[in-house]
Scaffold this motif. Structure first.
Motif, short mmCIF file in Angstrom:
data_model
loop_
_atom_site.label_atom_id
_atom_site.label_comp_id
_atom_site.label_asym_id
_atom_site.label_seq_id
_atom_site.Cartn_x
_atom_site.Cartn_y
_atom_site.Cartn_z
N GLN A 169 43.50 29.62 31.38
CA GLN A 169 43.15 30.42 32.55
C GLN A 169 42.56 29.58 33.68
O GLN A 169 42.83 29.84 34.85
N SER A 170 41.79 28.56 33.33
CA SER A 170 41.09 27.77 34.34
C SER A 170 42.03 27.10 35.35
O SER A 170 41.85 27.24 36.56
N PRO A 171 43.07 26.35 34.91
CA PRO A 171 43.97 25.74 35.91
C PRO A 171 44.77 26.77 36.69
O PRO A 171 45.10 26.55 37.87
N LEU A 172 45.05 27.93 36.06
CA LEU A 172 45.79 28.97 36.78
C LEU A 172 44.92 29.59 37.86
O LEU A 172 45.39 29.88 38.96
N ARG A 173 43.63 29.79 37.55
CA ARG A 173 42.70 30.30 38.57
C ARG A 173 42.59 29.33 39.73
O ARG A 173 42.54 29.72 40.90
N THR A 181 41.84 36.36 35.37
CA THR A 181 40.83 36.48 34.31
C THR A 181 40.19 37.85 34.32
O THR A 181 39.94 38.43 35.38
N GLU A 182 39.91 38.37 33.13
CA GLU A 182 39.29 39.69 33.01
C GLU A 182 37.77 39.61 32.96
O GLU A 182 37.10 40.64 32.93
N ASN A 183 37.21 38.41 32.92
CA ASN A 183 35.75 38.25 32.83
C ASN A 183 35.12 38.13 34.21
O ASN A 183 34.27 37.28 34.45
N MET A 184 35.54 38.97 35.12
CA MET A 184 35.02 38.96 36.48
C MET A 184 34.74 40.39 36.93
O MET A 184 35.46 41.32 36.57
N GLY A 198 36.42 43.14 32.44
CA GLY A 198 37.37 43.57 31.43
C GLY A 198 38.69 44.06 31.99
O GLY A 198 39.58 44.43 31.24
N GLU A 199 38.83 44.04 33.34
CA GLU A 199 40.06 44.47 33.99
C GLU A 199 40.73 43.29 34.70
O GLU A 199 40.10 42.26 34.96
N LEU A 200 42.01 43.46 34.99
CA LEU A 200 42.75 42.51 35.81
C LEU A 200 43.19 43.23 37.08
O LEU A 200 43.58 44.40 37.03
#
Length: 298
Positions: A153-157, A179-182, A222-224
């Motif tokens: 997820q990190s490089p995609l973000r 990421t869903e952790n936002m 928890g959402e995208l």
């Protein structure tokens, strides 16, 4: 000898002005290349878009002399996504072009890798009742689709942030597609509107918080982020909801143009078809190998 001179004179007199006129016409009129992008994002699609841009944009500028600033490339998107590596290859192709010459038109949907391709374009337009977003990387296993971890997820973000900064999209909202952790808030202040994650909100000074009129949760933890055309316009992604390529050009105040539609060649269609049935072909190959081992000569 006199006939030769007369022939040369006639050639220069009658042909040269018309050629100059055609060149001038090419330099003043926009050439709009429309590239349909549909189906699964895969290496075949990446090769198709690369070929379409190379042969219908870069080559024509070099050989015909089309004014580079009078060329637009519009990608008509209708995809649920696919392979991230192929999407990144398409992004690199689009990013290599001059700025303000690529437009994404979401025809039905641009989900997952499709949203990454859409945000790689300098401008985004969406048809009515279309959607964009949800680009979390996943893998398929015996337990079904599983979201990949932070390492993926990190490089995609980071890529989403870079594209958002390049094309003036809200970077925090772009990250929340991955990421869903936002948790992302829409902060309406007295003189501006901000999109902040929970950390950005906590870092606001007391004086800044005092200026807040409203705070709305756009993306809960928890959402995208997935948006329809109206939400994409409201959040600063889409320029306008349109019905056609012609309406896009009218919005951009472009009246003198020629639309050139680019289609996949038969070989590109064939390669993409082979890629889809590749697992079946592999199974047949292994079955034939097993049969040969058990019954040599069969």
């Amino acid at each position: 000898m006199i006939k030769i001179f007369l022939f040369i004179y006639c050639f220069l007199f009658f042909l040269t002005p018309s050629q100059a006129q055609d060149t001038s016409k090419d330099l003043t009129r926009y050439s709009v290349f429309v590239i349909p992008v549909s189906g699964t994002v895969d290496p075949g699609m990446a090769a198709y878009i690369g070929r379409a841009i190379k042969t219908n944009f870069l080559k024509k500028i070099d050989t015909i002399g089309i004014n580079e600033s009078k060329v637009l490339i519009i990608l008509e998107l209708d995809t649920f996504g696919g392979r991230v590596d192929a999407a990144l290859q398409i992004v690199d192709t689009l990013s290599s072009l001059p700025k303000d010459q690529t437009i994404a038109l979401v025809k039905k949907r641009a989900i997952s890798a499709g949203s990454l391709i859409a945000l790689a374009c300098n401008k985004l337009f969406m048809k009515h009742n279309t959607i964009i977003g949800d680009c979390a990387p996943i893998s398929f296993s015996s337990e079904g689709p599983q979201m990949l971890g932070e390492k993926f997820q990190s490089p995609l973000r980071a890529k989403f942030r870079a594209l958002a900064r390049r094309n003036n999209y809200p970077s925090v909202l772009a990250e929340s597609m991955v990421t869903e952790n936002m948790t992302v808030y829409k902060i309406v202040m007295q003189d501006t509107t901000l999109f902040l994650d929970s950390l950005g909100y906590e870092n606001l000074t007391k004086s800044q918080k005092d200026k807040i009129k409203t705070r709305e949760t756009i993306v809960a933890r928890g959402e995208l982020l997935t948006m329809d055309n109206q939400e994409a316009f409201e959040y600063g992604f889409s320029k306008k909801s349109v019905e056609s390529v012609e309406e896009i050009l009218s919005t951009l105040k472009i009246n003198n143009y020629k639309i050139i539609r680019v289609e996949e060649s038969w070989s590109e269609v064939f390669v993409r078809f082979i890629a889809k049935i590749a697992p079946i072909l592999m199974m047949i190959g292994f079955a034939a190998l097993y049969t040969e081992l058990k019954a040599p000569g069969f």
